[in-house]
Write an enzyme that holds these catalytic residues in place. Structure first.
Site, short mmCIF file in Angstrom:
data_model
loop_
_atom_site.label_atom_id
_atom_site.label_comp_id
_atom_site.label_asym_id
_atom_site.label_seq_id
_atom_site.Cartn_x
_atom_site.Cartn_y
_atom_site.Cartn_z
N ASP A 36 -12.45 -52.17 -9.30
CA ASP A 36 -13.34 -53.43 -9.86
C ASP A 36 -13.67 -54.27 -9.05
OD1 ASP A 36 -13.93 -54.62 -12.82
OD2 ASP A 36 -13.09 -56.12 -11.56
N GLU A 38 -15.80 -58.24 -8.36
CA GLU A 38 -16.22 -59.42 -8.96
C GLU A 38 -17.27 -59.78 -8.01
OE1 GLU A 38 -15.65 -60.65 -11.72
OE2 GLU A 38 -13.83 -59.14 -11.93
N HIS A 177 -11.14 -60.98 -15.89
CA HIS A 177 -12.33 -61.15 -14.91
C HIS A 177 -11.85 -61.45 -13.73
CE1 HIS A 177 -15.43 -60.68 -18.14
NE2 HIS A 177 -14.46 -61.64 -18.85
N ASP A 182 -8.30 -56.46 -13.76
CA ASP A 182 -9.11 -55.55 -14.35
C ASP A 182 -8.99 -54.31 -13.92
OD1 ASP A 182 -9.80 -58.11 -15.46
OD2 ASP A 182 -12.22 -57.59 -14.92
#
Length: 584
Positions: A36, A38, A177, A182
Site C-alpha cells: 500500500d 500513500e 490511510h 492498510d
C-alpha cells in the site's frame, strides 16, 4: 500531462508479467507481497510517494514487513495531511524514493504483488523505477478490488472500498490511510477472498489472476472444458454435444492455449458464441509444431468447422491457364490436368486471378475474346483489335507461329522461368501513364503487376519443393533431441522427435517405414494444399533446420521470379497504402 488528462491504467495495460511465480502453484504455496502506498495525489510521474508499507505472506503466515516514510521532495497538499495525518515535518528527515526503491524491490523479489486498486499503486512504483533508473521486475499482480467484484455480491457489501471489505471480513487491523496499516488490512482481505475462491473452482495463482479479470459468464461456466488437456504440441477441437467440430486450432502447448479461451484476453464475439455451444475439447498430440499445423489444416479442410474462418475450402482454389489450340487465351479454371502445360496459381479468389490475367493482357498481345478460333474460318474482330490492343488472330492478321512467339511463349516463360519481359512491359506502362499524369490508371496497373508477380513467385517456390519425391529434415527440439520431418512431393508424410542424446538416424528410419505413401502428381501442389506446402517451406527455411536427405536437388530457376521479390514488396506496400487511404 495534467491531472485532468490522466487516465488510470488497467492491469492489462501495465505491461507483460515477468517470470515470477509459476501460475500453476496452488494459492497456499504462493508468496504474496501486499503493498500500500500513500501519495501526494496527482499522477504517477516518478515522485509523489510519501509512504510505503508492504507485508510478505505465504500460506497465511507473515514472513516479513517493510514500512517507511518517503520524502517526496514536494509540498504535501493540506487535504492529504488531513486524510493521512502525514505532515511535511514528518517527511523532512525521511529518505527519498530513489533510496527506498532498492530495498523495496529486494523485498518484493519474485513474489506476487497484491494491492487494493493495484493499477494505482503499481503505476506509481513503475514510474518511480523508470525515473530513477531501476528495472521494474513486472511481477504477477493480483488486485483485491477486482477479486472482490467477482467474489462478493452487492447484497454482501455495498461497495469494494478497503474499509468496507475490512469490516466485512473483520480484519485484525483496520485501515487508517497509513501504508502499513492498510497493507495489513489488505492481507486479511486477501485471505478472506481466497477462502471464497474454492467455490468458484479457483485453486491456483494463474486461475486467481484470470478469475479477477472480466470474463463472461459463459467463459466462467465452461472453464472445466480446459481441464486435463496435455501440455504438449498438437491440435485441439471444440466439439458440440452431437460431436460436430465447432473450431479447430493448434498450439505448442494445448493446455495453455485452450485455457486462454476462458480468460479476459479472449474478446472475440464469435469465440464467445462458440464456447456457448461447445460441450467438450478433444486434443490430438503431435510430434512437433509442424505436424500440429499440418493436422490443423487437414482437419479444417475435412470438416469445415463453422467458427474457423481460414483454410476451410482448399478445393475452391483457382488457376489461370493457357488454353490449347492455335491461338490460346487465358482462362480461369478450377482444375489443371496433365495436358495443361502453361498455367499460374493457385489463387484464393477469382478477383485475384482476374487481376493477374489483366496484368498479362497489359503486357502481352494475348487475345481476350472467348470464341473458338479456326485456322480456316475468319471471325469478326472485336473493339480491342480496333484499339490496337489485340493482334486480331480471329481475322488471321497474325500467324499461329508469330502469335505463339509474341503472346503464348512469354506467358509460359514467365510462369515457369523468367518473368522479366512481362515485368519490364508493365513497368514501362506504369511509367508512361505516370508521365501523362494518369496516376489512377498507373495505380491499377501496379496492382495487377503485384498480383501476377506474387502468384509467379509463389508457384515457382512451391514447384521447387513438390518436384522432390522425398526430403528428410531435422530441427533442434526445444528440450533436446531433434524434430524430424519426412516430406514427399510437398506433403508431410511423417513426423517424429528423436530423444536427447540419441542419434536421430534410427528414429528417421522408423518414420520412413511408417510414413504415408505419396504418389507423384501434376502441378505445383500435386499431393497437398498450397497452404500445407507453404507451412512446410517455412519450417524448412528456418536457419536452424538442417536438410538430412533429398531424392533430388532443391533449386529454383536462376532467372526466376524470386529475383523480383524487392519489387514485389514495394508494389504491395504501395497497394496497401492506397487501400488504407481509400478507406473512410
Amino acid at each position: 500531462m495534467t491531472a485532468g488528462e490522466y487516465v488510470q491504467e488497467t492491469l492489462a495495460g501495465l505491461g507483460p508479467a515477468g517470470e515470477g511465480m509459476d501460475p500453476a502453484l496452488p494459492l497456499h504455496a504462493v508468496t504474496f507481497v501486499v503493498v500500500d502506498l500513500e501519495t501526494t495525489g496527482g499522477t504517477p510521474d516518478g515522485g509523489g510517494i510519501t509512504e510505503i508499507g508492504a507485508v510478505k505472506v505465504r500460506g497465511g503466515e507473515e514472513l516479513g514487513i517493510l514500512g517507511t516514510l518517503v520524502n517526496p521532495g514536494q509540498p504535501i497538499p493540506p487535504f492529504i495531511t488531513v486524510l493521512t495525518g502525514i505532515t511535511e515535518a514528518m517527511l523532512l528527515p525521511a529518505p527519498p524514493v530513489e533510496t527506498v526503491l532498492p530495498s523495496f524491490l529486494e523485498f518484493l523479489g519474485d513474489a506476487v504483488l497484491v494491492a487494493h486498486n493495484a493499477p494505482y499503486d503499481v503505476g506509481f512504483l513503475k514510474a518511480a523505477c523508470a525515473r530513477h533508473g531501476y528495472r521494474w521486475p513486472n511481477p504477477r499482480v493480483l488486485d483485491t478490488v477486482a477479486l472482490a467484484r467477482r467474489v462478493l455480491t452487492r447484497d454482501e457489501v455495498p461497495n469494494r472500498k478497503l474499509g468496507t471489505l475490512a469490516a466485512y471480513f473483520r480484519t485484525t487491523v483496520q485501515p487508517t490511510h497509513r501504508a502499513l496499516d492498510d497493507a495489513r488490512a489488505t492481507v486479511d482481505v486477501l485471505h478472506g477472498l481466497i477462502g471464497r475462491l474454492g467455490g468458484h473452482r479457483v485453486h491456483t495463482l494463474g486461475e486467481a489472476i484470470e478469475f479477477a479479470r472480466a470474463v463472461t459468464p459463459t467463459q466462467r461456466r465452461k472453464r472445466y472444458l480446459a481441464e486435463g488437456l496435455p501440455k504438449a504440441p498438437g491440435v485441439y477441437i471444440f466439439r458440440a454435444g452431437d460431436g460436430r467440430p465447432l473450431y479447430v486450432g493448434t498450439s505448442g502447448d494445448i493446455a495453455t492455449r485452450v485455457r486462454s479461451y476462458f480468460t479476459a484476453a479472449e474478446k472475440r464475439a464469435r469465440m464467445s458464441e462458440m464456447l456457448g455451444a461447445a460441450e467438450r475439447v478433444e486434443a490430438i498430440e503431435c510430434a512437433h509444431s509442424l505436424e500440429a499445423e499440418v493436422r490443423e489444416l487437414r482437419l479444417i479442410a475435412a470438416h469445415a468447422p463453422p467458427y474457423n474462418r481460414r483454410s476451410k475450402f482448399p478445393e475452391r482454389m483457382l488457376w489461370l491457364k493457357l488454353t490449347p489450340g492455335p491461338y490460346p487465351r487465358l482462362s480461369v479454371v478450377r482444375e489443371i490436368g496433365p495436358a495443361d502445360e502453361a498455367y499460374l496459381g493457385p489463387f484464393g479468389s477469382r478477383r485475384v486471378a482476374e487481376l493477374a490475367a489483366a496484368a498479362f493482357h497489359d503486357a502481352l498481345p494475348l487475345r481476350q475474346c472467348t470464341h473458338r478460333l479456326s485456322l480456316r474460318t475468319v471471325t469478326p474482330a472485336c473493339a480491342l483489335a480496333e484499339l490496337g490492343r489485340c493482334p486480331a488472330p480471329c481475322e488471321h492478321r497474325i500467324t499461329p507461329e508469330e502469335y505463339d512467339h509474341r503472346a503464348a511463349l512469354p506467358f509460359r516463360a514467365a510462369t515457369a522461368g523468367d518473368p522479366r519481359p512481362v515485368v519490364d512491359a508493365l513497368l514501362a506502362r506504369i511509367e508512361a501513364l505516370a508521365a501523362a499524369q494518369r496516376y489512377e490508371e498507373a495505380a491499377v496497373v501496379r496492382t495487377r503487376l503485384a498480383a501476377a508477380l506474387r502468384a509467379t513467385v509463389r508457384m515457382q517456390r512451391l514447384t521447387a519443393l513438390t518436384r522432390i519425391a522425398e526430403l528428410a529434415a531435422a530441427r533442434p527440439a526445444r528440450d533436446g533431441g531433434w524434430e524430424l520431418a519426412l516430406v514427399r512431393h510437398g506433403r508431410l508424410a511423417g513426423a517424429g522427435v528423436s530423444p536427447p542424446g540419441v542419434h536421430p538416424r534410427p528414429t528417421l528410419r522408423l518414420i520412413r517405414a511408417t510414413a504415408e505413401t505419396v504418389p507423384a502428381g501434376h502441378g505445383p501442389v500435386p499431393a497437398a494444399t498450397a497452404e500445407e506446402t507453404e507451412r512446410i517451406l517455412s519450417w524448412l527455411e528456418r536457419p536452424e533446420t538442417r536438410l538430412v536427405e533429398m531424392s533430388a536437388g532443391w533449386s529454383s530457376p536462376v532467372a526466376g521470379a524470386a529475383r523480383f521479390r524487392d519489387l514485389l514488396a514495394k508494389a504491395e506496400q504501395a497497394v496497401s497504402a492506397q487501400l488504407s487511404s481509400e478507406r473512410p
